[in-house]
Design an enzyme around this catalytic site. Sequence first.
Site, PDB file in Angstrom:
ATOM      1  N   THR A 384       0.838  -1.195   0.000  1.00  0.00           N
ATOM      2  CA  THR A 384       0.000   0.000   0.000  1.00  0.00           C
ATOM      3  C   THR A 384       0.872   1.244   0.000  1.00  0.00           C
ATOM      4  O   THR A 384       2.026   1.206   0.433  1.00  0.00           O
ATOM      5  CB  THR A 384      -0.921   0.003   1.242  1.00  0.00           C
ATOM      6  OG1 THR A 384      -1.691  -1.181   1.212  1.00  0.00           O
ATOM      7  CG2 THR A 384      -1.862   1.190   1.267  1.00  0.00           C
ATOM      8  N   THR A 402      -3.621   0.728  -3.125  1.00  0.00           N
ATOM      9  CA  THR A 402      -3.063  -0.547  -2.654  1.00  0.00           C
ATOM     10  C   THR A 402      -3.175  -1.646  -3.689  1.00  0.00           C
ATOM     11  O   THR A 402      -4.108  -1.651  -4.493  1.00  0.00           O
ATOM     12  CB  THR A 402      -3.807  -0.996  -1.368  1.00  0.00           C
ATOM     13  OG1 THR A 402      -3.236  -2.209  -0.888  1.00  0.00           O
ATOM     14  CG2 THR A 402      -5.277  -1.216  -1.600  1.00  0.00           C
ATOM     15  N   ASN A 404      -2.598  -4.554  -2.023  1.00  0.00           N
ATOM     16  CA  ASN A 404      -2.752  -5.360  -0.810  1.00  0.00           C
ATOM     17  C   ASN A 404      -1.411  -5.901  -0.315  1.00  0.00           C
ATOM     18  O   ASN A 404      -0.719  -5.219   0.401  1.00  0.00           O
ATOM     19  CB  ASN A 404      -3.784  -6.474  -0.969  1.00  0.00           C
ATOM     20  CG  ASN A 404      -4.114  -7.089   0.396  1.00  0.00           C
ATOM     21  OD1 ASN A 404      -4.042  -6.386   1.405  1.00  0.00           O
ATOM     22  ND2 ASN A 404      -4.437  -8.357   0.444  1.00  0.00           N
ATOM     23  N   SER A 456      -8.922  -1.195   5.462  1.00  0.00           N
ATOM     24  CA  SER A 456      -8.548  -0.374   6.623  1.00  0.00           C
ATOM     25  C   SER A 456      -8.012   0.985   6.179  1.00  0.00           C
ATOM     26  O   SER A 456      -7.600   1.795   7.014  1.00  0.00           O
ATOM     27  CB  SER A 456      -7.456  -1.067   7.438  1.00  0.00           C
ATOM     28  OG  SER A 456      -7.916  -2.292   7.904  1.00  0.00           O
ATOM     29  N   GLY A 479      -1.989  -2.187   6.445  1.00  0.00           N
ATOM     30  CA  GLY A 479      -3.154  -3.006   6.790  1.00  0.00           C
ATOM     31  C   GLY A 479      -3.905  -2.389   7.961  1.00  0.00           C
ATOM     32  O   GLY A 479      -4.083  -1.165   8.029  1.00  0.00           O
TER      33      GLY A 479
HETATM   34  O1  DON Z   1      -7.293  -2.208   2.132  1.00  0.00           O
HETATM   35  C1  DON Z   1      -6.644  -2.674   3.060  1.00  0.00           C
HETATM   36  O2  DON Z   1      -6.939  -2.519   4.222  1.00  0.00           O
HETATM   37  C2  DON Z   1      -5.378  -3.469   2.762  1.00  0.00           C
HETATM   38  N1  DON Z   1      -5.446  -4.003   1.437  1.00  0.00           N
HETATM   39  C3  DON Z   1      -4.194  -2.589   2.980  1.00  0.00           C
HETATM   40  C4  DON Z   1      -2.896  -3.349   2.899  1.00  0.00           C
HETATM   41  C5  DON Z   1      -1.712  -2.552   3.308  1.00  0.00           C
HETATM   42  O3  DON Z   1      -1.813  -1.472   3.835  1.00  0.00           O
HETATM   43  C6  DON Z   1      -0.391  -3.197   3.069  1.00  0.00           C
HETATM   44  N2  DON Z   1       0.698  -2.451   3.603  1.00  0.00           N
HETATM   45  N3  DON Z   1       1.412  -1.633   3.164  1.00  0.00           N
END
Ligand code: DON
Length: 576
Positions: A384, A402, A404, A456, A479
């Site tokens: 992300t 993102t 993900n 999130s 996340g």
């Molecule tokens: O939308 C979400 O909550 C996740 N797909 C976010 C993932 C994320 O932040 C990964 N880290 N950098």
Amino acid sequence: MRPKLMALLLIGSVFPAALLAADPPWVARSRIGMVASDSPEASRIGADILAAGGNAFDAAVATSLALAVARPHSTGLGGGGFMLAYLAKEQRVVVLDFRETAPAGATADRFAKLQAQGGDGPSPSIYGGNAIGVPGQLAGLTEILKRFGSLPLKQLAQPALELAQTGFVADEHYLDACTAALADYEKWPQLKQRHARLYETLLGKGTPPKLGDRVKRPDLAEALRLIAKDGPDAFYQGPLGEAVARAAQAAGGTLTRGDLAAYRVREREPIRAVYRDSYEIVSMPPPSSGGVCIAETLNILDAVSLYTKRYFGPEQPHALVEAMKHAFADRARWLGDPDFADVPVKRLTDYNYAVQLARWIEAGKTLASSSYGGVAAPPDDGGTSHFCVADNNGNIVALTETINGPFGSLVVAEPYGIILNNQMDDFAANPGQPNLYGLIQGEANAVAPGKRPLSSMSPTLVFRVRDAKPVLVLGASGGPRIITSVVQVILNIVERRRPLDEAISAARFHHQWLPDEVYFDREPPRELADMLRENGHQISEQRKTSIVQAIQFLEDGTMVGASDPRKGGRPAAPPP
Ligand code: DON
């Protein structure tokens, strides 16, 4: 006198105090515009667009396309995102949702069936064709431009195209992501055949680039050239979409060109909460859990301070952990795509609800997990990127995007170098099982065709109630830790009055209800850890990071931009 102290005093007498207290390199100041992203190259490209007369929305589009090049493990055309922005002229906040959707072929029982056929490979919601949601990124960017921008897409795509040709500079964060991905390729050698393209290109067949090397992306340059020429049709109706569907299906997924043609951006109403009568927090609504959890956490803290008077005492971190546990338990039970599930946003963000929960919070005591959220046992930073932009007309953009997990599904749409997301893992894909981020999720977030997985991501604005002026814009990657880090940076600014660089670099902690542990991003200060333990909390040995980008608006008109030192980004401002 000790020599070190002596030297400091001497330096202090020669250099003015302002110089001694110079900003760290990941902080910038300006009165005319700012871009704070997690890539120095992308921030510079955005600031150049501001300097060329573009507004915050133009700069956001150029920054996002540049991030697609420079942060291939975090974001790109194969992903999706959320924008929360302030339109200065209309004094209004607007929210656009360009989150991925489940393809028509992704039914509720699909992952259970795939798991049953399983074998020892990685989870089908994490790697491979079934992990891929229908990308919304380019639809989102072109919608932003159509409604709020002033420059043509061709001009905004050009710097990213050039960056793809000349190459972005590999930094530590990128190399860490390569090392982590390669560890999975070693763990499951079948990935080398299944997802050969990523392995052979960006991952260098097991030998990733060295620190400081330039990484060229000629295939993505070609995709950007087509986008500059034909706009979103090149993706949703044209050759790029064809390549995306082909790659997803060859990797076992169901995503079709029809899914791409059916993709729509949604406008949403933001979540609002007032903290201690002084600040209004405006954040992302479902299908993100961010705004609801941030509002609920801050409401609980506010209520604890009003009703127990202990807020400023040593129990505050304990109260914050307890507030996080309540918010994440409610997340697990109630939250999902509002177009598919009844999400009780009003109740969860109602101050009276927080007052009820605050009564449960006692010093020296935490409750069993089952006491949070009323839910019976139900069924890391990489993928992300968040950035903020402000222009000299007062427009502000917060955009979190993102794919993900790091490098998403590992599937690449050839020959265009588009790395496809694994956003399907954000659904409760395997009921009762934790997802990539350890989250347990409920029925409201079950898989259904066309549905958006719960997120999130929390692009957030903070306004001063007194004069309705923006004081802070921020967001994060990481996340579920996005939510708790946004809360802590807000508190560091509005409550503890710390400067932005300290507010961001300070140690952060996180609780997401289950697992029932407090995570720190680094070795916690001993006193803090002891105090949390005395209140009954388990402190995890694992370290979990999140990355925050923010711009603070000082009363004298200065914009202070900061890119979290944990990822190596740099903010940039147009030249004065
Ligand atoms: O939308 C979400 O909550 C996740 N797909 C976010 C993932 C994320 O932040 C990964 N880290 N950098």
